[in-house]
Scaffold this active site. Structure first.
Site, PDB file in Angstrom:
ATOM      1  N   ARG A 178       0.832  -1.208   0.000  1.00  0.00           N
ATOM      2  CA  ARG A 178       0.000   0.000   0.000  1.00  0.00           C
ATOM      3  C   ARG A 178       0.865   1.256   0.000  1.00  0.00           C
ATOM      4  O   ARG A 178       0.539   2.244  -0.664  1.00  0.00           O
ATOM      5  CB  ARG A 178      -0.942  -0.010   1.201  1.00  0.00           C
ATOM      6  CG  ARG A 178      -2.052  -1.037   1.112  1.00  0.00           C
ATOM      7  CD  ARG A 178      -2.919  -1.031   2.356  1.00  0.00           C
ATOM      8  NE  ARG A 178      -3.629   0.224   2.531  1.00  0.00           N
ATOM      9  CZ  ARG A 178      -4.284   0.557   3.637  1.00  0.00           C
ATOM     10  NH1 ARG A 178      -4.294  -0.258   4.686  1.00  0.00           N
ATOM     11  NH2 ARG A 178      -4.917   1.720   3.718  1.00  0.00           N
ATOM     12  N   CYS A 234      -1.018   6.271   8.824  1.00  0.00           N
ATOM     13  CA  CYS A 234      -1.375   4.934   8.339  1.00  0.00           C
ATOM     14  C   CYS A 234      -2.565   5.096   7.397  1.00  0.00           C
ATOM     15  O   CYS A 234      -2.616   6.043   6.625  1.00  0.00           O
ATOM     16  CB  CYS A 234      -1.685   3.999   9.502  1.00  0.00           C
ATOM     17  SG  CYS A 234      -3.011   4.569  10.592  1.00  0.00           S
TER      18      CYS A 234
END
Length: 280
Positions: A178, A234
């Protein structure tokens, strides 16, 4: 009052020894998302109550589980029977996943009397702790007074300034896939990649085979003598708190970017980097 501020991270054996102690409350913070870590057990600690990060949040924000205002936090946790004198042990059923988020929420509101159960419910069961099938109801309401610590939070504007000035260490807790922009984002409409200049410190690298947090795996370059102030980020502000807790245990204070990629990756016109970049 049982004082937990000396712990921050508490072992299952230590926590079992506090069962039944006056003034101690166990919070089950279990939460996940499609494709995220799943509970490893359905059992819970007897007498523990649920702490829902989606409910104890800013209801006016379009972002997931955004930190509520101090005034709203006071009302929400007071309704759970939590006062400023309550000792809190927070755990989740994944191992160590969402519990550090709740630890951060209380710490930023000035409540130091809280510890994360290292290894969560799986470690509790392995240590011989008793378990139950269902969570308990919140006890009688209490009065909680917040003392907000702005130094533990990084706003969107502060992160933009940090990117422009290149004067902060930005640590991204998401997976390398990611971070690089090669993995699908769990939320629709999100850009792929990472905040420019960020380094990747995948939260799972801080776990051992049992899912226990191993703070010794924090890179030496980030311990105690951090040359730059640190911002953690995050997907939505949850696993960033794992990094923040691990850094805290190593003497490094970090700010959590609460909006994280849910905010940065959904805004048009913001710079986005792709590729492996720097991994720690």
């Amino acid at each position: 009052m049982a004082e937990l501020s000396a712990y921050d991270l508490i072992s299952a054996e230590q926590a079992i020894g506090l069962v039944g102690r006056d003034g101690i409350l166990f919070l089950d913070a279990s939460w996940t998302y499609p494709g995220g870590p799943q509970p490893r057990t359905d059992r819970v600690i007897p007498g523990s109550i649920p702490f829902n990060i989606d409910a104890i949040a800013d209801s006016t924000s379009s972002l997931p589980h955004t930190l509520p205002s101090p005034a709203d936090f006071e009302q929400m946790v007071g309704a759970l029977g939590i006062s400023n004198s309550t000792g809190l042990i927070v755990y989740d059923r994944m191992g160590v996943f969402t519990a550090p988020r709740v630890w951060w929420m209380f710490k930023i509101m000035g409540h130091d009397n809280i510890a994360v159960l290292n290894g969560g419910m799986p470690a509790w069961l392995a240590a011989g702790g008793e378990s139950a099938e269902t969570l308990s109801r919140p006890v009688a309401p209490a009065r909680f007074k917040a003392l907000f610590n702005a130094d533990m939070l990084a706003s969107f504007e502060q992160v933009r300034q940090a990117v422009d000035a290149q004067d902060h260490r930005i640590l991204d807790a998401r997976s390398p896939q990611r971070f690089a922009g090669n993995g699908a984002e769990p939320r629709p409409g999100m850009a792929a990649g990472h905040i420019p200049g960020a380094s990747n410190l995948f939260f799972q690298t801080l776990m051992d085979e049992q899912g226990l947090m191993d703070i010794s795996r924090i890179p030496e370059s980030l311990r105690t003598e951090a040359a730059e102030p640190v911002i953690t980020t995050c997907g939505s502000g949850v696993t960033a708190c794992i990094l923040t807790l691990a850094l805290h245990l190593n003497g490094v204070q970090a700010r959590v970017y609460d909006g994280s990629w849910s905010q940065w990756g959904s805004q048009d016109g913001l710079p986005v980097e792709t590729g492996a970049g720097t991994s720690l």
